[in-house]
Design an enzyme around this catalytic site. Structure first.
Site, PDB file in Angstrom:
ATOM      1  N   CYS A 233      19.050  25.882  -0.861  1.00  0.00           N
ATOM      2  CA  CYS A 233      18.478  27.021  -0.129  1.00  0.00           C
ATOM      3  C   CYS A 233      19.605  27.752   0.572  1.00  0.00           C
ATOM      4  O   CYS A 233      20.440  27.150   1.227  1.00  0.00           O
ATOM      5  CB  CYS A 233      17.442  26.557   0.886  1.00  0.00           C
ATOM      6  SG  CYS A 233      16.742  27.937   1.817  1.00  0.00           S
ATOM      7  N   CYS A 315      -3.648   4.963   0.888  1.00  0.00           N
ATOM      8  CA  CYS A 315      -4.716   4.608   1.814  1.00  0.00           C
ATOM      9  C   CYS A 315      -4.606   3.165   2.260  1.00  0.00           C
ATOM     10  O   CYS A 315      -4.030   2.324   1.574  1.00  0.00           O
ATOM     11  CB  CYS A 315      -6.044   4.886   1.134  1.00  0.00           C
ATOM     12  SG  CYS A 315      -7.389   3.817   1.577  1.00  0.00           S
ATOM     13  N   CYS A 331      -4.002  -3.736  10.000  1.00  0.00           N
ATOM     14  CA  CYS A 331      -4.278  -4.843  10.907  1.00  0.00           C
ATOM     15  C   CYS A 331      -4.610  -6.119  10.139  1.00  0.00           C
ATOM     16  O   CYS A 331      -4.791  -7.169  10.753  1.00  0.00           O
ATOM     17  CB  CYS A 331      -5.391  -4.481  11.871  1.00  0.00           C
ATOM     18  SG  CYS A 331      -6.967  -4.289  11.065  1.00  0.00           S
TER      19      CYS A 331
END
Lengths: 528, 178
Positions: A233, A315, A331
């Protein structure tokens, strides 16, 4: 059984979500979120809507290479007009004064000779530069003295043969990346070579590089300009945020190439954590003593059958391949419990001071505390990457599906929007954990953790939808769900950033570390 | 670029009108880019009475790149590394500051001047620089001891030292020192 559970959890997530949604948004319009989302492309127009800027937003402007060139040209023309000196000399003077036109003019008016000398310009202005053949000339560099040897000299009169000059300039530009401060090759002479003389001497390819380097010095010399760090860029960003402001604001800017980064430290967007905390955090994470913990954080064992598991989707809902046990990656608890009481593992319950006397126990707590935040930080980093991979795969399948089911290209774009939202939200979530690690507990922390929980919940549920097989993704009902969830995620992110940025700018956060340059208005947390 | 022409000219200049207290020899007649220099320490310097061997290596890109110059004789000096093949910290010789028109005579003169006037604010040996600044007596004592130990008698350039002024050699030496 398996699918039932999954279905249940999805439904319950919807139920849990809806009341929350209407609480925060009176209009109830799920598309509303899109309007609030800081669209990278809007960056350029931000000056227009200045009055309604959110606290986490900063004003900035994207410049493309030709804009940078043009800005320089304008300044050069101005100095050229006012001082009546050539454009090349104006450019050299401006570079010397770091493009501070006012200072240049002042110095020039007061001490003209001193200013010219300091910038590497001799005072005698003469005819345009040209190559010359001087009888009896011997080049001081290569010691050639043949007849008809072309030579060149800057205004200082130090004359060298053209070959040597070319070689010298080529080496400076190509190898050393020098442009604005190339001096005359004579020993002890500090006259600077100007653009016009250079054009006369070197090849077009080198001239191009020279001008590129000159442009670079313009951006590097100005405090308000920075290069976009994205590979390939060429844009620069202008932003007025000063170094001393960085404890009060996290200046995330977005280049038109879509790269989002922090103007303060050039790292990828790290809102809501201020630069200094980010630096501390990254240093802590890179520290050798934490490496072992990090390794242990990357793989986990199934709580039921102890098979080693590596996460392969974004997920947190894990299903063990071997024993089909379903659990939460964060957890390690049963997933079915999350289905009803939902995600409550984003906050670390700090133990009371009872075992503070036991130093060993204390150190274990602090390590545990660090790991708590680190695991969640790393998890979002990893999940973002996995979500991205998954999107690449899904995209391919969508093209296939497009062909088979006759869906148009535009009809599958909601997936790309969802993927974008997942990326940005996870980026933010990631840094909320680094931020939280340095946060001392008070009332604000609870609000912050609630916001964090809400965002995390939304993101995880979107991530789960995103993982559905392609055939299901084509279902219009799921499509609407994904679109709703996408805008909800974006909205939650804004709420979180809004809250953290406001408190940061008002100096309300209390950190458990000292900032190296504490701002004067900081509250009772500062040293006595 | 014909660096040999320039080196030849500089060598001839040096041989016809030799700079003060400097003798130049070529270890190999066929290789004019490697010079051995014997520098007699200036009488006004703390090193007076010592003779120092210097190895000058001209790179193929000379004079567009600076020559590499090292001390073959050990010397106790803030700007010269304390080892055989001691590197010299001289701003003139840094790539950024090097000018192609700078002659080797000028460089040698600068090195000679460095013996008279060390630059403790730009040191290679910080410990020696500190000592030079704060305990001048101790510094002078040690510097003179070095002269007595290393810089008396015929100058040694070392058998391999001339051929390789590279880092590998330096590292080896450093290990011996430590």
């Amino acid at each position: 059984m398996d699918t039932d559970d999954e279905f249940m959890s999805t439904v319950s997530s919807e139920d849990d979500m809806l009341p929350d949604d209407s609480d925060n948004d009176i209009s109830g319009d799920d598309d509303f979120g899109f309007d609030d989302e800081p669209d990278p492309d809007l960056g350029i127009q931000q000056d227009i809507g200045q009055n309604k800027r959110a606290p986490y937003d900063v004003s900035f402007r994207v410049y493309e290479p030709q804009d940078i060139q043009q800005q320089q040209d304008v300044l050069i023309d101005e100095v050229n007009m006012i001082l009546n000196i050539s454009k090349e000399e104006s450019a050299i003077l401006l570079r010397h004064f770091r493009w501070n036109k006012e200072r240049l003019l002042e110095q020039y008016m007061d001490h003209r000779e001193k200013a010219l000398e300091a910038a590497g310009l001799s005072q005698t202005t003469s005819a345009p530069p040209k190559l010359e053949v001087i009888p009896g000339f011997c080049c001081d560099i290569c010691c050639e003295d043949e007849e008809g040897l072309q030579s060149f000299a800057l205004k200082c009169g130090h004359r060298f043969c053209v070959d040597c000059y070319r070689h010298y300039l080529g080496q400076k530009i190509r190898e050393e990346g020098e442009a604005a401060r190339i001096q005359c090759p004579a020993e002890g002479c500090n006259i600077i070579i100007d653009a016009r003389s250079l054009d006369l001497l070197v090849t077009a390819e080198l001239t191009e590089r020279y001008h590129k380097l000159l442009n670079r010095t313009y951006v590097e010399d100005k405090e308000t300009l920075k290069w976009c760090p994205a590979p390939d860029c060429q844009n620069a960003i202008e932003c007025g945020i000063k170094k001393k402001d960085l404890t009060r604001i996290v200046p995330t800017v977005a280049c038109s190439c879509s790269h989002r980064f922090c103007f303060g430290c050039i790292l990828n967007d790290h809102q809501p954590a201020p630069c200094e905390l980010v630096k501390k955090w990254l240093k802590k994470c890179a520290d050798d003593s934490e490496t072992a913990n990090w390794i242990s954080a990357n793989t986990k064992e199934c709580p039921k059958c102890n098979s080693t598991i590596e996460k392969n989707g974004g997920c947190n809902h894990m299903t063990c391949r071997k024993c089909k046990h379903e659990f939460c990656w964060m957890c390690m608890g049963l997933w079915s419990e999350h289905g009803t009481s939902w995600y409550n593992c984003n906050r670390f319950e700090e133990k009371s001071g009872t075992d503070a006397r036991d130093a060993q126990a204390k150190s274990r707590v602090s390590l545990e505390r660090y790991l708590h935040y680190y695991n969640r930080y790393a998890n979002h980093e990893q999940s973002a990457r996995l979500d991205k991979d998954l999107f690449a795969k899904t995209e391919k399948k969508m093209v296939q599906l497009q062909k088979e089911s006759g869906m148009s290209w535009i009809e599958v774009q909601y997936l790309s929007a969802a993927s974008m939202a997942l990326q940005t939200c996870r980026q933010t979530l990631m840094w909320t954990y680094a931020f939280a690690f340095y946060l001392a507990r008070n009332n604000l922390t609870t609000i912050f953790e609630d916001n964090q929980k809400d965002l995390e919940l939304a993101v995880e549920s979107l991530s789960e939808m995103f993982e559905k097989p392609v055939t299901e993704l084509a279902d219009s009902r799921l499509k609407v769900d994904i679109m709703d969830k996408t805008s909800y995620c974006n909205k939650r992110r804004i709420i979180l950033l809004d809250d953290t940025a406001r408190n940061l700018s008002e100096g309300k956060w209390i950190f458990n570390v000292e900032f190296s340059n504490p701002t004067p208005i900081s509250g009772p947390s500062s040293r006595k | 670029m014909s660096s040999s022409k320039r080196i030849t000219k500089e060598l001839n200049d040096c041989l016809t009108s030799p700079p003060p207290s400097i003798t130049i020899t070529l270890p190999s007649e066929s290789n004019i880019s490697l010079w051995h220099i014997t520098l007699t320490a200036p009488p006004e310097s703390i090193y007076s009475g010592g003779k120092f061997g210097l190895i000058v290596q001209f790179p193929p890109e000379y004079p567009f790149k600076p020559p590499t110059i090292t001390f073959a004789t050990r010397i106790y000096h803030p700007n010269i590394t304390n080892e055989t093949n001691g590197s010299i910290c001289l701003s003139l010789l840094k790539t950024d500051n090097w000018k192609p028109s700078t002659k080797i005579v000028t460089v040698l003169e600068a090195i000679r001047q460095l013996l008279v006037e060390p630059q403790p604010d730009d040191p290679l040996e910080t410990r020696i620089a500190e000592q030079y600044k704060n305990e001048r007596k101790e510094f002078e004592k040690e510097a003179r001891a070095y002269v007595g130990r290393y810089a008396k008698g015929p100058v040694q350039f070392g058998t391999e030292a001339g051929a390789a002024t590279t880092g590998g050699e330096g590292q080896q030496q450093q290990q011996q020192v430590s």
